[in-house]
Enzyme design. Sequence first.
Site, PDB file in Angstrom:
ATOM      1  N   ASP A  12       0.856  -1.188   0.000  1.00 53.24           N
ATOM      2  CA  ASP A  12       0.000   0.000   0.000  1.00 53.24           C
ATOM      3  C   ASP A  12       0.892   1.238   0.000  1.00 53.24           C
ATOM      4  O   ASP A  12       1.728   1.407   0.886  1.00 53.24           O
ATOM      5  CB  ASP A  12      -0.893  -0.008   1.245  1.00 53.24           C
ATOM      6  CG  ASP A  12      -2.113   0.898   1.089  1.00 53.24           C
ATOM      7  OD1 ASP A  12      -2.134   1.693   0.132  1.00 53.24           O
ATOM      8  OD2 ASP A  12      -3.034   0.800   1.927  1.00 53.24           O
ATOM      9  N   ASP A 105      -3.538   2.569  -5.518  1.00 48.80           N
ATOM     10  CA  ASP A 105      -2.335   2.576  -4.677  1.00 48.80           C
ATOM     11  C   ASP A 105      -2.174   1.313  -3.827  1.00 48.80           C
ATOM     12  O   ASP A 105      -1.432   1.305  -2.848  1.00 48.80           O
ATOM     13  CB  ASP A 105      -2.359   3.806  -3.761  1.00 48.80           C
ATOM     14  CG  ASP A 105      -3.598   3.869  -2.872  1.00 48.80           C
ATOM     15  OD1 ASP A 105      -4.472   2.974  -2.984  1.00 48.80           O
ATOM     16  OD2 ASP A 105      -3.703   4.812  -2.073  1.00 48.80           O
ATOM     17  N   GLU A 106      -2.839   0.216  -4.231  1.00 50.51           N
ATOM     18  CA  GLU A 106      -2.873  -0.973  -3.378  1.00 50.51           C
ATOM     19  C   GLU A 106      -2.760  -2.245  -4.215  1.00 50.51           C
ATOM     20  O   GLU A 106      -3.434  -2.382  -5.235  1.00 50.51           O
ATOM     21  CB  GLU A 106      -4.214  -0.954  -2.617  1.00 50.51           C
ATOM     22  CG  GLU A 106      -4.360  -2.001  -1.566  1.00 50.51           C
ATOM     23  CD  GLU A 106      -5.732  -1.919  -0.891  1.00 50.51           C
ATOM     24  OE1 GLU A 106      -5.914  -2.631   0.102  1.00 50.51           O
ATOM     25  OE2 GLU A 106      -6.616  -1.169  -1.362  1.00 50.51           O
TER      26      GLU A 106
END
Length: 384
Positions: A12, A105-106
Site C-alpha cells: 500500500d 495505490d494498493e
Amino acid sequence: MSNPQRIIAHFDLDAFFVSVECLNDPSLKGKPLIVGGRERGVVAACSYEARKYGIHSAMPMKTALRLCSHATVVKGSRGEYSRYSRWVTEIIAAKAPLFEKASIDEFYLDLTGMDKYFNPYQWTIDLRQEIIDKTGLPISFGLAGNKMVAKIATDEAKPNGYLYIAFGREKEFLAPLKVNKIPGVGAHTYQSLRDLGIDTIEQVAAYPIELLEKVLGKYGGELWHKAHGIHHSEVVPYHEAKSISTESTFEEYVTDTDWLLAQLVGMTERVAYELRQDNKMAGCIAVKIRYPDFETTSRQTAIAYTFYDDELIPKAKDLFHKLYRKGQPVRLLGVRLSELTDEAVQTNLFSNVEKKTELYKAIDDVKNRFGSNSLTKATRRKDR
C-alpha cells in the site's frame, strides 16, 4: 497431497496523493497538507501531519479547515497519480509471479511456492526498496498467509514500514486490535458489536458464533472466522483489458472538418459508453485517420483515468486537430481507449462527480432500454 501454505503480500502506497504532491513540490513536505477541492469539496487525502488534527479522507473541506486552519490545500494532480500508479504497477508486474491491483495505490501479491527457491520475506523487502528507489514514493507492506491478515499487517506497519505475520501467529497478532481493523467492519457494524460489549478482535473470536449470527446474520459467521485469522479470498490475476475502439470507413471521401468532428464525437460517445458498461476507466486515448492512398496516421495521449464523455471528447478533438492534414479527404476515422482499469474510486474524490455519475447512469439506462443511439450530443446531429 496437501496444498502448499499460501504466502500473500499486501503493498500500500503511503498517503499516495500527498506523497506525489510532495515529490512534485518538496516545499510541501512536513506540512499539514490536504488534497482536494476547496469550498464544497471533500478531503481526497491528507498528510500524517494533518491527521494529527483529526482530519481524514472524505471529510468535508470546511470541517477539515476548521480543525486545522493553517493547512495547505492543493487541488490534486489526477494525471500525475495515474502516472505514478502505472509506474509502480510496472515494477511489480516485472517481478511478481501473480498480483492483483486492488486500487490505484494498493496491490496483493501471491508468492505461494516461492519459498522453495528463496526467502519470500527478503524478496518482498527488496521489491519494496526497489519501488522506493525508483519512484521516490513511500510504501508499506504486510506479509501473511492470507489477504486479510496481510492487509491488516500493512495498516499496522504504516507509515513506510513492513510487517511479517508468520503462519500460525495470526490469532495472536489480531487479538489486541480493535474489531474495526478488520476490512469491511464499518461504523454501523462496529457499533452493533460494541453494544454486545465487543471492542477487540480477541473478543469476537471468543464470542459464540451462533450469537454473532443472530445479531449480524450470515456476516456474523464470516466475522468470527476472520477474527480467527481465517480468510480464503484468492489473489485475482491482474489483466488489464487492452483497449476499446471503434472506427468507420466512409463510402465517400470526406473533407468537411465539421462533419468529421461530429463523427468523432459520436465514436467517442460509443467507446465511453462501452467503458462504463464494463465498469472501467481509460488512461489513454488515440485517434486514427486514413487517407484515400491508404496512408494511416494515429496519435495518442495519456489522460487522467476517466469514463466521462465530456472529458474524453475534448481530448479526441485535440488529437484530431493535431493529426488532420486540413483539406485532405479522409477515408477512415477511428477512436481507441486503452490502459483500461477499474481503479477509479479514489480519483473520483477530486471533483463533485456523484451527480455527474448519476447523470451518465441515467443516460446509459436509456441507451440500454432503447438502443445506444437513442441519446446523442447535439454536435452529432449534423448532416453532411
